[in-house]
Design a protein around this motif. Structure first.
Motif, PDB file in Angstrom:
ATOM      1  N   ILE A 143       8.027   3.016 -11.471  1.00  0.00           N
ATOM      2  CA  ILE A 143       7.453   3.850 -12.444  1.00  0.00           C
ATOM      3  C   ILE A 143       8.185   5.196 -12.313  1.00  0.00           C
ATOM      4  O   ILE A 143       8.118   5.847 -13.298  1.00  0.00           O
ATOM      5  N   PHE A 189       4.467  -5.472  -7.252  1.00  0.00           N
ATOM      6  CA  PHE A 189       4.097  -4.078  -7.597  1.00  0.00           C
ATOM      7  C   PHE A 189       5.044  -2.903  -6.799  1.00  0.00           C
ATOM      8  O   PHE A 189       4.623  -1.890  -6.591  1.00  0.00           O
ATOM      9  N   GLY A 190       6.212  -3.516  -6.610  1.00  0.00           N
ATOM     10  CA  GLY A 190       7.126  -2.650  -6.043  1.00  0.00           C
ATOM     11  C   GLY A 190       7.510  -3.211  -4.509  1.00  0.00           C
ATOM     12  O   GLY A 190       8.337  -2.633  -3.791  1.00  0.00           O
ATOM     13  N   ILE A 220       1.852   6.137  -8.835  1.00  0.00           N
ATOM     14  CA  ILE A 220       2.319   7.088 -10.027  1.00  0.00           C
ATOM     15  C   ILE A 220       1.690   6.705 -11.403  1.00  0.00           C
ATOM     16  O   ILE A 220       1.663   7.257 -12.264  1.00  0.00           O
ATOM     17  N   GLU A 221       1.495   5.241 -11.326  1.00  0.00           N
ATOM     18  CA  GLU A 221       1.065   4.735 -12.613  1.00  0.00           C
ATOM     19  C   GLU A 221      -0.391   4.690 -12.619  1.00  0.00           C
ATOM     20  O   GLU A 221      -0.955   3.837 -11.909  1.00  0.00           O
ATOM     21  N   GLN A 257      11.051   0.569  -6.198  1.00  0.00           N
ATOM     22  CA  GLN A 257      10.300  -0.271  -5.646  1.00  0.00           C
ATOM     23  C   GLN A 257       9.319  -0.634  -6.848  1.00  0.00           C
ATOM     24  O   GLN A 257       9.768  -1.610  -7.578  1.00  0.00           O
ATOM     25  N   CYS A 258       8.174   0.014  -7.010  1.00  0.00           N
ATOM     26  CA  CYS A 258       7.433  -0.256  -8.386  1.00  0.00           C
ATOM     27  C   CYS A 258       8.491   0.116  -9.776  1.00  0.00           C
ATOM     28  O   CYS A 258       7.919  -0.255 -10.638  1.00  0.00           O
ATOM     29  N   ARG A 276       5.795   7.483  -4.884  1.00  0.00           N
ATOM     30  CA  ARG A 276       4.953   7.106  -3.619  1.00  0.00           C
ATOM     31  C   ARG A 276       5.202   5.866  -2.945  1.00  0.00           C
ATOM     32  O   ARG A 276       4.609   5.577  -1.965  1.00  0.00           O
ATOM     33  N   CYS A 277       6.184   5.221  -3.515  1.00  0.00           N
ATOM     34  CA  CYS A 277       6.623   4.065  -2.819  1.00  0.00           C
ATOM     35  C   CYS A 277       7.578   4.023  -1.674  1.00  0.00           C
ATOM     36  O   CYS A 277       7.333   3.433  -0.884  1.00  0.00           O
ATOM     37  N   GLU A 295       4.225   8.612 -17.930  1.00  0.00           N
ATOM     38  CA  GLU A 295       3.099   9.669 -17.441  1.00  0.00           C
ATOM     39  C   GLU A 295       2.618   9.429 -16.190  1.00  0.00           C
ATOM     40  O   GLU A 295       1.950   8.414 -15.995  1.00  0.00           O
ATOM     41  N   GLY A 296       2.841  10.542 -15.148  1.00  0.00           N
ATOM     42  CA  GLY A 296       2.188  10.369 -13.829  1.00  0.00           C
ATOM     43  C   GLY A 296       1.104  11.247 -13.700  1.00  0.00           C
ATOM     44  O   GLY A 296       0.184  10.627 -12.995  1.00  0.00           O
ATOM     45  N   THR A 309       3.543  -3.225 -12.723  1.00  0.00           N
ATOM     46  CA  THR A 309       2.593  -2.495 -12.180  1.00  0.00           C
ATOM     47  C   THR A 309       3.217  -1.418 -11.422  1.00  0.00           C
ATOM     48  O   THR A 309       4.068  -1.797 -10.519  1.00  0.00           O
ATOM     49  N   GLY A 310       2.855  -0.351 -11.888  1.00  0.00           N
ATOM     50  CA  GLY A 310       3.755   0.994 -11.331  1.00  0.00           C
ATOM     51  C   GLY A 310       2.904   1.593  -9.964  1.00  0.00           C
ATOM     52  O   GLY A 310       2.448   2.579  -9.913  1.00  0.00           O
ATOM     53  N   GLY A 311       2.972   0.598  -8.907  1.00  0.00           N
ATOM     54  CA  GLY A 311       2.530   1.132  -7.683  1.00  0.00           C
ATOM     55  C   GLY A 311       1.036   0.683  -7.708  1.00  0.00           C
ATOM     56  O   GLY A 311       0.188   0.530  -8.686  1.00  0.00           O
TER      57      GLY A 311
END
Ligand code: FES
Ligand code: FES
Lengths: 165, 690
Positions: A110, B413-414, B118-119, A107-108, A144-145, A47-48, B167-169
């Motif tokens: 998500i 975290f990315g 995004i997280e 990257q992250c 976003r990454c 969920e974003g 960790t999503g960002g």
């Protein structure tokens, strides 16, 4: 705090998830996203935003790419749902994973499950996508990454490799 | 249910100052301040519970802008509403005005920006009377949370355990806020004696957590007739929100970067972080530098115009050269050639030809095009004596099977932290990359290698990983178990042997400040950073006079970051940073109402989608460097600094309007282009034309 589906009576909902028949007891208006994550413990769907903007919650519903945060679970009755967990069965999965890794498409991570679902959805319809097709096919998914560039490269690379096979 | 009365320790989120309460006891200083915590086994019930709570407020006069705060008619923090101020003085500024051919003044603004990982923020806390509090969460700095929880829960070091999960960002957005949400979960867990999970939804996360500090920069520059900077005054002010949090450090970085990559014979920089009744602003990639560099790079174009030379020429004439000193009087010892960097960026972007062509084509049509450049630098690692105080410790351990683990509190975290640190250790041990793993950042397992911020991980932590890994090798060699030119198999065998005879095989390395680094915290003078990364970015933009939208059509990002450790990851850091910075420049506007963000949704706070971004063409130049693992310098924050001024410079090139503030939205362009003379900009307005 997530939107509350109310505390009324639950109903039984039958559908197929990743090829398996599943039965859940849920409020009809509960979000498919929550049912997948909480009732079926399929945590790969993320969920974003909770409002259909980011695409992290993408799943395939009868072959359509949908935002599961916008789908009341009752709407999924009888449907066949594929989540990221069900993707390992897909032939496309290995080239996509490899290409994401090689190109830096994650990257992250998500946004990755949603991106992968969108990419599979695209490549099934358009096995040889032009850059504009990739851009459009993934336009509903926010990242976003990465700035997207490396994600597009990864999808293009996976497509090339699949076609060559 | 938990209120301030239930707090076993000190009611604060301990960071630099302990001014921010975990739960407001008597006064709330911003609209999102937590007062009461509610938990329930069925989270669906919480909605009802929240509806049953009513809070009566007795209003006090609020302060919502920097200007109101500076006026000090209402004091909301300390004695003067100022969290921190710095004064940098180099040379004799007073002496330069009389010789100046031009005195160029300008005022520039940047808005708040949401990190929009995004997280969302989320943690789980569990309390056990024996073991204390354990927190698992989406976070950047396990030891920041650890420190905050010790104070809040009144528990000793070994009764708090913090574990960073995938960790999503983060982008800075999970640097200080996780201490708050972890504190809340811990308090609920202590009271309920059950594990407690808190996950923010998007609206909560956007409205309550930290954002980039809004800023205002004023320049007054003495310039010679051929466009050389003789000296000047810079006033840099940021809005810190209601509590001190990290504002002093953000201010520091913004202050040191305020002069850009230019030589200032003399300069006076006055910087201040002020309090307002909004949620505290905090860390976000770039950490103050994107704000002051936006001003500097817009101002350079202004200077060029006044002096009657081109934006390229004004930069050429003022670039810092090796041997010269920065505004804090740090001597540039790197072999940097900014002239060359600029030349190459112009070539890669086909600057001259395009600029000439656009000037011609802009005479007609509704789509005006322009080229903009920005030259900048970014200091890697903590400012000044920061790294010395941090005193980071890093470990590397080898198992009996020869498996190597890197022990750091640096969080992935990315950005590729895990990959790069394993790569450094593998290289130091002459092992294949697959032979090295990284331990999960868990305060009971890893030492404190400092926070994962300030583009410090590859350079500072990487160097420590390298020496800790070498320590393992040396131990094995000294005990005669390993010879030169060993194979991975021999390494494995020797680890096994060592462990059977001597027990654990671990090696630690602690940060040692290079002896020749001088920094004066009082005067803000000296070697601010161990190394700088340098860059020149070029933006090709168009302004559509039908929709007033600005788009970026091509973007060249050329930088010198020392050795590029991992080309794919490095490129990803740059493209991602440029994309965020394009958002900062053109799309992302936080709309405030009475100290509260009112567009706290992805629907009305617009981050760039793939359709909004140009091709981002990334290039690296390598000059070799002194400090850092294999000569690597920081890279993560650099790309946040340059795009906004390059884009707005390009807009001015296209339509001749001098915009002074970002985000620059279509409505701002529309307003500036109205035939009526644009209204004089009020000090708190976010628009800017002259
Ligand atoms: S969470 Fe469903 S679209 Fe963002
Ligand atoms: S990889 Fe982090 S949001 Fe896409």
């Amino acid at each position: 705090m997530n939107p509350s589906p109310g505390t009324g009576t639950k109903c039984q909902i039958l559908f197929t998830v990743n090829g398996e028949a599943r039965k859940v007891l849920a409020h009809p208006m509960e979000r498919l996203l929550d049912v997948l994550r909480n009732d079926l413990a399929l945590k790969g769907t993320k969920e974003g935003c909770g409002e259909g903007e980011c695409g992290s919650c993408s799943v395939l519903l009868d072959g359509m790419l949908v935002n599961s945060c916008l789908v009341p679970v009752v709407q999924a009755t009888g449907a066949s749902i594929v989540t990221i967990e069900g993707m390992s069965a897909q032939a496309l999965m290995i080239p996509l994973q490899e290409a994401f890794l090689e190109c830096g498409g994650t990257q992250c991570g998500i946004c990755t499950p949603g991106m992968i679902l969108a990419a599979v959805h695209l490549l099934e319809k358009t096995p040889e996508p032009a850059p504009a097709d990739i851009r459009e096919g993934l336009a509903g998914n926010l990242c976003r990454c990465t700035g997207y560039q490396q994600i597009f490269e990864a999808v293009a690379m996976a497509a090339r490799r699949m076609v060559r096979k | 249910m938990v209120t301030a009365k239930d707090i076993p320790g000190k009611n604060c989120i301990s960071l630099i100052l302990d001014d921010q309460p975990c739960l407001a006891a008597e006064t709330v200083n911003h609209p999102e301040e937590p007062i009461l915590l509610l938990a329930h086994a069925d989270c669906r019930m919480l909605r009802k519970a929240v509806d049953a709570v009513s809070i009566e407020y007795e209003p006090l006069p609020p302060v919502h802008t920097m200007e109101e705060s500076e006026r000090q008619s209402t004091i909301i923090w300390g004695t003067d509403n100022a969290f921190k101020s710095y004064l940098v003085e180099k040379g004799d500024v007073e002496a330069v005005w009389k010789d100046a051919a031009h005195i160029v003044e300008g005022e520039y603004f940047t808005g708040a920006q949401e990190q929009l990982y995004i997280e969302n923020n989320g943690v789980i806390a569990a309390f056990d009377p024996e073991d204390g509090v354990t927190v698992w969460g989406s976070l950047q700095c396990p030891y920041y949370v650890h420190k905050a929880l010790m104070a809040l829960c009144g528990l000793p070091e070994d009764k708090i355990r913090v574990v960073q999960m995938e960790t999503g960002g983060a982008f800075g957005g999970k640097e200080e806020y996780p201490s708050m949400i972890a504190g809340h979960a811990a308090l609920l867990s202590i009271k309920s004696q059950r594990p407690v999970k808190i996950v923010y939804d998007r609206m909560e996360d956007m409205v309550a957590t930290t954002k980039r500090h809004p800023s205002r920069t004023r320049h007054r520059t003495a310039v010679s007739k051929d466009g050389q900077i003789l000296g000047g005054e810079i006033e840099f002010t940021i809005d810190g929100g209601a509590y001190a949090t990290l504002s002093s450090v953000v201010l520091s970085r913004g202050t040191i970067h305020a002069g850009g990559p230019y030589y200032w014979p003399s300069v006076r920089i006055r910087a201040k972080a002020v309090a307002t009744n909004t949620p505290p602003h905090g860390a976000f990639r770039g950490f103050g530098a994107p704000q002051s560099l936006f001003a500097m790079e817009r101002h350079m174009d202004h200077i060029a115009q006044v002096a009657g030379i081109s934006p390229v020429e004004v930069r050429r004439r003022n670039f810092l050269k090796p041997g010269q000193t920065t505004t804090t009087e740090q001597t540039i010892r790197e072999d940097i050639d900014l002239d060359h960097l600029l030349g190459r960026a112009l070539e890669l972007s086909d600057y001259a030809a395009k600029k000439a062509r656009f000037a011609e084509e802009n005479r007609s049509g509704m789509r005006k095009k322009g080229m903009g450049i920005a030259a900048f630098l970014h200091g890697a690692g903590f400012t000044g004596s920061g790294e010395r105080y941090l005193n980071s410790l890093v470990g590397v351990e080898a198992g009996a099977d020869g498996g190597v683990r890197v022990l750091v509190s640096s969080a992935e975290f990315g950005q590729g932290t895990n990959t790069v640190l394993c790569q450094i250790a593998a290289e130091a041990l002459a092992l294949p990359y697959e032979g090295v793993m990284i331990a999960r950042p868990d305060t009971t397992v890893v030492p404190n290698s400092g926070p994962t911020v300030a583009s410090r991980t590859a350079m500072i932590v990487g160097t420590l990983v390298q020496s800790a890994a070498q320590g393992i090798k040396q131990t094995l060699m000294k005990t005669g178990l390993l010879g030169d030119n060993y194979t991975p198999e021999q390494f494995r065998a020797s680890c096994g042997q060592f462990i059977r005879t001597h027990g654990a095989l671990k090696s630690y390395a602690r940060y040692e400040a290079p002896g020749d680094v001088y920094w004066d915290d009082e005067k803000y003078r000296g070697e601010a950073y161990a190394a700088f990364a340098w860059a020149v970015y070029v933006a090709e933009v168009s302004v559509d006079l039908t929709t007033y939208a600005v788009t970026v059509d091509d973007f060249v990002a050329l930088q010198e970051v020392g050795k590029v450790l991992h080309p794919v990851l490095a490129e990803g850091q740059i493209t991602g940073g440029v994309a965020q910075a394009i958002g900062f420049a053109l799309y992302e506007k936080v709309v405030w109402q009475n100290g509260r963000m009112i567009n706290n949704q992805m629907t009305n706070y617009i981050m760039p989608t793939s359709a909004d971004l140009p091709p981002i063409r990334v290039f690296f130049e390598q000059l070799g460097n002194v400090h850092g693992a294999h000569g690597a310098k920081g890279i993560g924050e650099l790309p946040m600094d340059g795009p906004a001024p390059a884009i707005v410079n390009g807009v001015e090139d296209a339509i001749g309007v001098r915009f002074r503030s970002i985000p620059l939205l279509p409505e701002d362009v529309f307003e500036a282009l109205q035939p009526e003379p644009p209204r004089q900009q009020g000090p708190s307005s976010t628009r800017g034309t002259t």
